[in-house]
Design an enzyme around this catalytic site. Structure first.
Site, short mmCIF file in Angstrom:
data_model
loop_
_atom_site.label_atom_id
_atom_site.label_comp_id
_atom_site.label_asym_id
_atom_site.label_seq_id
_atom_site.Cartn_x
_atom_site.Cartn_y
_atom_site.Cartn_z
CE1 TYR A 197 48.96 62.59 5.73
CE2 TYR A 197 49.99 64.64 5.02
CZ TYR A 197 50.09 63.37 5.55
OH TYR A 197 51.31 62.87 5.91
CD GLU B 29 47.42 60.89 9.25
OE1 GLU B 29 47.73 60.20 10.22
OE2 GLU B 29 47.86 62.03 9.03
CG ASP C 104 50.42 37.27 2.68
OD1 ASP C 104 49.89 37.74 1.65
OD2 ASP C 104 51.55 37.59 3.09
CB THR D 196 50.19 42.48 -3.14
OG1 THR D 196 50.03 41.33 -3.98
CG2 THR D 196 51.28 42.23 -2.12
CE LYS E 219 53.73 40.35 -4.50
NZ LYS E 219 54.20 39.56 -3.32
NE ARG F 292 55.19 48.20 -7.30
CZ ARG F 292 55.57 46.91 -7.25
NH1 ARG F 292 55.81 46.32 -6.11
NH2 ARG F 292 55.71 46.23 -8.36
C1 PLP Z 1 54.80 39.99 -2.16
C2 PLP Z 1 54.36 39.48 -0.86
C3 PLP Z 1 54.25 40.33 0.25
C4 PLP Z 1 54.78 41.74 0.27
O1 PLP Z 1 54.23 42.61 -0.61
P1 PLP Z 1 54.91 44.08 -0.80
O2 PLP Z 1 53.84 44.83 -1.53
O3 PLP Z 1 56.15 43.86 -1.57
O4 PLP Z 1 55.16 44.63 0.55
C5 PLP Z 1 53.71 39.81 1.41
N1 PLP Z 1 53.33 38.53 1.48
C6 PLP Z 1 53.46 37.67 0.44
C7 PLP Z 1 53.01 36.26 0.61
C8 PLP Z 1 54.00 38.12 -0.75
O5 PLP Z 1 54.14 37.27 -1.77
#
Ligand code: PLP
Length: 491
Positions: A79, A81, A256, A285, A288, A294
């Site tokens: 933990y 936090e 994002d 993220t 990707k 992840r």
């Molecule tokens: C994939 C994605 C997310 C969410 O990611 P998770 O790890 O699945 O929660 C948020 N914003 C955009 C633009 C994404 O493509």
């Protein structure tokens, strides 16, 4: 991962330690087998299935064995936090090392003043960013006005007033059918319940982002936050222009980059296409195109860094320290020159895939791509996205259906198929391979017919001409064999 001079293919990440990784996985599976053999079996099967499928899901990739192995340790048990050096638990000295390194790699890789590596996923990163912006721009000035230092000092009434204010702010984001994400203020997601949302779209004629329409919407709506970034838009975004629009209306620009962080890290998107110097807050993220574990991450300008640093306890509980360790490993990989070669190949391959469709007369949203994804409009084959997705899967091609702008088939059946190049590029696929992928997809779709039920064409049912699945399976097996996933990794 440099180009192999013999085959001109990109060498697979981790190929140089494949033998050691094989031994590690064999041992790990043996241990798992002794406790729950069905999990060991499913784990083996997952690798076999991933090796055997032509994975074109734009949001997926294959992390290196180093990244994957890093996640399987005792850091999972701790933990931690709080934040680096300020934890609510004792004994966090090694987690501090891990989190500091991951954050340092992120700052260096993205030239960001501040990086927060705790978010467990992209959605968590966005929640941290939203609340950091709300804390900085709504909560802090209200506290100052009331002469309070902390929310706990407020009277019941003052707190109620502030709570209402926090829950009544405006957010402008890209519409879902233009390629935006659910977390950008849409009602089924918590972001849509937190914010009064309005969206901007793309030009109905060209499919490109229409900056003057974004500016007009911003002037009229006066949002606190403008969100840029997407999951299914096949073009680059000029973030300097987005920042100008935000500045004009006093909005905070949040980008994002979940989908395209790998192209930023790999220096394919630079200057005005690099969101980090232009956005107040950038979220992503890590699994990707960035090819890490992840997870999620937030980068911020100094104005927002203190608030982002309070992501725990604001939004998050204990960080996944084993995943932060894997983020550090993945970010170290992304700082190697070879990652820039990879990122450029991802973009070149997307171009080749788009060209492969265009020369076979398949329709593409915006007429092409200049990032890592292609949005195929399957109405040119007389199909819905749902039918196309299923028919492709029958032939061993893994994709996902996706709405196109002003989709005539709605958000469930859709009219598009989203295809991305990050995963197969990691396997070593090059431009000729992607031209062949386009050929195979066109082969499947032009041999798929919608079925009629009760005299009416179905949006889900279809028939695939005899022999198509077998023919395409055989052809894609050839491509997959030539570009093995985790070469040298033997269980
Ligand atoms: C994939 C994605 C997310 C969410 O990611 P998770 O790890 O699945 O929660 C948020 N914003 C955009 C633009 C994404 O493509």
């Amino acid at each position: 991962m440099t180009a192999d001079p013999v085959t001109s293919k990109a060498a697979a990440p981790g190929a140089e330690y494949a033998e050691t990784a094989s031994a590690a996985y064999r041992a790990a599976l043996q241990v798992i087998e002794s406790v729950e053999p069905r999990i060991a079996a499913a784990t083996r099967k997952e690798l076999a299935d991933q090796r055997d499928s032509l994975k074109l899901i734009a949001s997926e990739n294959y992390a290196s064995p180093a990244v994957l192995l890093t996640m399987g340790t005792w850091f999972s048990d701790k933990y931690a936090e709080g934040t680096i050096g300020h934890r609510f638990y004792a004994g966090c000295q090694n987690v501090d090392t891990v989190e500091s390194l991951a954050a340092e790699h992120a700052r260096e890789l993205f030239s960001a003043p501040y990086a927060y590596v705790q978010p467990h996923s992209g959605i968590d990163a966005n929640l941290v960013a939203f609340w950091a912006i709300l804390a900085t721009r709504v909560e802090a000035p209200s506290l100052a006005e009331l002469g309070a230092k902390h929310v706990n000092e407020l009277s019941e009434n003052d707190w109620e007033t502030l709570r209402n204010k926090l829950g009544n702010q405006r957010l402008l984001g890209m519409s879902l059918d233009a390629g935006g994400h659910l977390t950008h203020g849409f009602r089924p997601n918590i972001s849509g319940k937190m914010f009064h949302q309005r969206s901007y779209g793309t030009d109905p004629d060209t499919g490109f982002l229409d900056y003057s329409a974004v500016a007009e919407a911003a002037r009229e709506f006066k949002p606190l936050i403008i969100v840029a970034g997407y999951s299914a838009y096949p073009r680059r975004v000029n973030f300097a222009t987005m920042r100008e629009i935000a500045d004009e209306v006093g909005a905070t620009l949040m980008v994002d980059m979940a989908h395209f962080a790998g192209l930023v890290a790999g220096k394919v998107f630079t200057g005005e296409e690099d969101p980090v110097p232009h956005a107040h807050v950038t979220t992503t993220t890590t699994h990707k195109s960035l090819r890490g574990p992840r997870g999620g991450m937030v980068l911020a300008q100094p104005e927002f860094s203190d608030a982002v640093d309070k992501g725990c306890p604001m939004v998050l509980g204990g960080p996944l320290s084993h995943v932060m360790a894997a983020k550090a490993v993945a970010l170290a990989e992304a700082r190697q020159p070879a990652f820039q070669v990879y990122a450029q190949r991802v973009a070149d391959n997307a171009q080749a895939l788009a060209d492969g469709f265009l020369k076979r007369d398949a329709g593409l949203v915006t007429g092409g791509t200049d990032n890592h994804l292609v949005l195929l409009d399957v109405t040119s084959f007389g199909l819905t996205g749902r039918q196309a997705e299923s028919a492709l899967l029958d032939a061993g091609i893994v994709t996902n259906r996706n709405s196109v702008p002003a989709d005539p088939n709605g958000a469930w059946y859709t009219s598009g198929i989203r295809l991305g190049t990050p995963a197969l590029t990691t396997r070593g696929f090059g431009v000729d391979d992607f031209d062949r992928v386009a050929e195979l997809i066109v082969d499947v779709l032009s041999n798929t017919q919608p079925s009629a039920t009760a005299g009416k064409l179905s949006k889900a049912k279809y028939t695939l001409a005899d022999g198509t699945a077998e023919r395409v399976h055989a052809a894609s097996a050839e491509l997959l064999d030539a570009n093995p996933l985790y070469p040298g990794l033997q269980l």
